[in-house]
Scaffold this motif. Structure first.
Motif, PDB file in Angstrom:
ATOM      1  N   ASN A   1       0.855  -1.117  -0.091  1.00 32.56           N
ATOM      2  CA  ASN A   1       0.016  -0.063  -0.113  1.00 32.56           C
ATOM      3  C   ASN A   1       0.787   1.206   0.029  1.00 32.56           C
ATOM      4  O   ASN A   1       2.089   1.054  -0.078  1.00 32.56           O
ATOM      5  CB  ASN A   1      -1.108   0.023   1.265  1.00 32.56           C
ATOM      6  CG  ASN A   1      -0.097  -0.359   2.611  1.00 32.56           C
ATOM      7  OD1 ASN A   1       0.794   0.325   2.687  1.00 32.56           O
ATOM      8  ND2 ASN A   1      -0.779  -1.345   3.336  1.00 32.56           N
TER       9      ASN A   1
ATOM     10  N   ASP B   1      -5.801  -0.024  -3.175  1.00 37.29           N
ATOM     11  CA  ASP B   1      -6.869   0.061  -4.095  1.00 37.29           C
ATOM     12  C   ASP B   1      -6.693   1.171  -5.029  1.00 37.29           C
ATOM     13  O   ASP B   1      -6.718   2.094  -5.038  1.00 37.29           O
ATOM     14  CB  ASP B   1      -7.977   0.137  -3.363  1.00 37.29           C
ATOM     15  CG  ASP B   1      -9.305   0.192  -4.100  1.00 37.29           C
ATOM     16  OD1 ASP B   1      -9.480   0.146  -5.219  1.00 37.29           O
ATOM     17  OD2 ASP B   1     -10.502   0.066  -3.668  1.00 37.29           O
TER      18      ASP B   1
ATOM     19  N   SER C   1      -8.530   2.390  -7.138  1.00 42.21           N
ATOM     20  CA  SER C   1      -9.729   3.380  -7.156  1.00 42.21           C
ATOM     21  C   SER C   1      -9.845   4.291  -5.907  1.00 42.21           C
ATOM     22  O   SER C   1     -10.582   5.139  -5.956  1.00 42.21           O
ATOM     23  CB  SER C   1     -10.959   2.604  -7.172  1.00 42.21           C
ATOM     24  OG  SER C   1     -11.223   1.687  -6.385  1.00 42.21           O
ATOM     25  N   LYS C   2      -9.135   3.944  -4.914  1.00 38.86           N
ATOM     26  CA  LYS C   2      -9.348   4.724  -3.441  1.00 38.86           C
ATOM     27  C   LYS C   2      -7.791   4.908  -3.027  1.00 38.86           C
ATOM     28  O   LYS C   2      -7.599   4.240  -2.225  1.00 38.86           O
ATOM     29  CB  LYS C   2     -10.132   4.031  -2.617  1.00 38.86           C
ATOM     30  CG  LYS C   2     -11.308   3.819  -3.004  1.00 38.86           C
ATOM     31  CD  LYS C   2     -12.272   3.056  -2.096  1.00 38.86           C
ATOM     32  CE  LYS C   2     -13.788   2.696  -2.684  1.00 38.86           C
ATOM     33  NZ  LYS C   2     -14.329   1.897  -1.636  1.00 38.86           N
TER      34      LYS C   2
ATOM     35  N   GLN D   1      -4.804   6.266  -1.027  1.00 41.20           N
ATOM     36  CA  GLN D   1      -4.738   6.720   0.520  1.00 41.20           C
ATOM     37  C   GLN D   1      -3.142   7.219   0.633  1.00 41.20           C
ATOM     38  O   GLN D   1      -2.377   6.364   1.302  1.00 41.20           O
ATOM     39  CB  GLN D   1      -5.037   5.781   1.164  1.00 41.20           C
ATOM     40  CG  GLN D   1      -6.550   4.957   1.352  1.00 41.20           C
ATOM     41  CD  GLN D   1      -7.037   4.059   2.236  1.00 41.20           C
ATOM     42  OE1 GLN D   1      -6.630   4.316   3.658  1.00 41.20           O
ATOM     43  NE2 GLN D   1      -7.366   3.012   1.652  1.00 41.20           N
TER      44      GLN D   1
END
Length: 544
Positions: free
Chosen positions: A45, A349, A351-352, A354
């Protein structure tokens, strides 16, 4: 057993597995195992990206997260070590090794496992003398100093590996063992990469710790990466007793994962047909981990390993038969590495995004289970306890000023550091560029460990027909006269004679061929954008 070896992966798992599929279609059979020599970049991430020691503009998610999330699964068992461009917070969760994704296994800070009877060892990170004798004191969130020191090799890991007595088949390191260039085509190496000359002549190129392990372990194969080049060598080890047979190590360094680069090698390795086809712990290594548990150090204090100098009550931590049997009983004689991977952090993700994801120092359940079984300490638990008890040296966030040490302790056994080289590798990431952001991590001199190398023409003849980015390493590695002259490879006989390891073939006259329609680009004299090659998906001429 067909084993594929990759150099610096840089998170390009999709491309590596695609190349393996090509190798299987054009080769004699399926690939049984993939070994990766560092810079794996197990990035889950955005928080993991911030723990990777590269300037922000080179922080790209790449494709590992798809394997971590379960969207994809590695088509072949993959074993890797850490390098100097890693999601260090992720790997820190698994100091003794473990699964970073289904079918992808990290060897840990140092580790030994078995697969189909083949014994595979490795050590993660790169060598820096100023951190070598420190403990594993780093924990996330890292600062500008600890984001570098986290991947520096420590003496405790080398000490553990030097307790091994049983034969080693394959060993992995990210940086090269120092002096290994004397056992390959050094003349061609220096002709191709002239900026190596001073380090080679001063014998400061590579890791002295890895060189010490090479001399002690004497593995059949030793694979490395880091320098973004393919280079082969053959090291004949000296024997202490006249009755002993001479051992030799086939060394191979590989390039980074880019088109037209020699980043992948397929070899045939003898294995035990009766051995299980799953990953196993190594009983001797587990015994050594258990014996050395009390030597764990989670401070910045410089210290030396126990030795027979009258100052230590114990200095031999090698595994006895009784100790090995005790470990086997604790594991119920089951050495199978459990398939106990679990997701410990949120997965990226697309699409999201962070960008402000918080960094957390996690305790991984795999490590907890392993330590409980073996009766040893999780380094991360010790670190968290040390933080709570305020036993860490100084303020953690203020560790930028702890490089110096006035403790008066003994100097490191290695008095030469490669952290400030006189030459610059144009193919490595430079971390002090003008356009770098304020949160840049390291300077060019402090992070750049060793220059790059390129495959020599003479040594290239040791590798048979190839396609695109794959070479097939024959059972015999022949070293040309240029390799052996002035090197310690041949101490008897004519130094101009080729060295053969058993199949009787002199491959020095075999031309290097490509099985595809692609043409190998000529050696590029000029690199327009020094750093782009490592973290871009295209090569210098723009080919995908």
């Amino acid at each position: 057993m067909r084993v594929a070896v990759a150099g610096c992966c840089h998170g390009e798992l999709d491309k590596i597995y695609e190349t393996l599929a090509l190798a299987e279609r054009r080769g004699p059979g399926p690939i049984d195992l993939l070994l990766c020599c560092g810079d794996f970049q197990a990035v889950r991430n955005e928080a993991d990206l911030r723990c990777m020691a590269v300037p922000p503009k080179y922080r790209h998610m790449q494709t590992f997260y798809r394997y971590y999330s379960g969207e994809k699964k590695a088509p072949v068992l993959t074993i890797f070590i850490g390098g100097n461009h890693e999601a260090s917070n992720h790997l820190q969760e698994l100091p003794y090794g473990g699964w970073v994704a289904p079918n992808i296994y990290y060897l840990g800070l140092a580790g030994v496992v078995k697969y189909r009877g083949v014994r595979i060892g490795g050590i993660s990170g790169i060598f820096k003398s100023h951190d070598y004798r420190k403990g594993h004191f780093e924990r996330p969130p890292y600062n500008a100093a600890t984001i570098r020191s986290i991947y520096h090799v420590r003496n405790i890991e080398v000490y553990k590996l030097k307790q091994l007595k049983q034969p080693m088949d394959i060993f992995l390191s990210h940086d090269w063992p120092r002096s290994i260039y004397h056992y390959g085509n050094k003349k061609q190496l220096l002709k191709t990469k002239s900026f190596f000359r001073q380090e080679v002549e001063n014998n400061t190129l590579g890791s002295p710790a890895a060189s010490e392990l090479l001399e002690h372990l004497k593995p059949t194969y030793w694979f490395s990466a880091h320098l973004h080049v393919k280079f082969a060598a053959l090291m004949q080890h000296q024997t202490m007793d006249k009755g002993q047979s001479t051992k030799a190590t086939k060394f191979l360094a590989l390039d980074k994962c880019l088109p037209h680069r020699d980043f992948l090698q397929v070899i045939e390795v003898e294995h035990d047909p009766s051995a299980p086809d799953y990953l196993e712990y190594d009983a001797e290594w587990l015994t050594i981990l258990r014996a050395t548990n009390d030597l764990i150090n989670v401070t910045e204090r410089l210290w030396n390993m126990p030795e027979n100098n009258g100052l230590h009550t114990r200095w031999d931590y090698s595994a006895t038969k009784e100790a090995i049997n005790e470990v086997l009983e604790k594991l119920n004689h089951d050495l199978k590495v459990p398939n106990n991977f679990s997701i410990t952090a949120a997965c990226y993700d697309p699409s999201k995004p962070q960008t402000q994801m918080q960094l957390v120092h996690r305790i991984n359940p795999q490590t907890t289970e392993f330590c409980a079984q073996l009766g040893i300490t999780d380094i991360n638990v010790r670190l968290q306890k040390a933080k709570e008890d305020q036993h860490l040296c100084g303020d953690y966030e203020g560790q930028d000023d702890v490089e110096g040490n006035d403790s008066g302790e003994e100097p490191s056994e290695y008095n030469t550091d490669t952290s400030a080289l006189s030459s610059i590798n144009p193919d490595e990431i430079m971390l002090d560029e003008e356009e770098e952001c304020d949160d840049s991590i390291v300077s060019a001199q402090s992070d750049l460990n060793i220059p790059s190398v390129e495959l020599s023409s003479d040594q290239a003849s040791d590798f048979s027909a190839s396609f695109s980015d794959i070479r097939i390493l024959p059972s015999s590695m022949t070293v040309s006269s240029d390799d052996t002259s002035g090197s310690p490879v041949c101490k008897e006989g004519n130094s101009g004679d080729p060295v053969d390891l058993g199949d009787g073939k002199d491959l020095t006259t075999v031309p290097l061929k490509r099985l595809s329609d692609e043409h190998e680009p000529e050696q590029r004299k000029k690199i327009k954008r020094r750093n782009q090659a490592i973290y871009a998906a295209v090569d210098d001429n723009g080919t995908a």
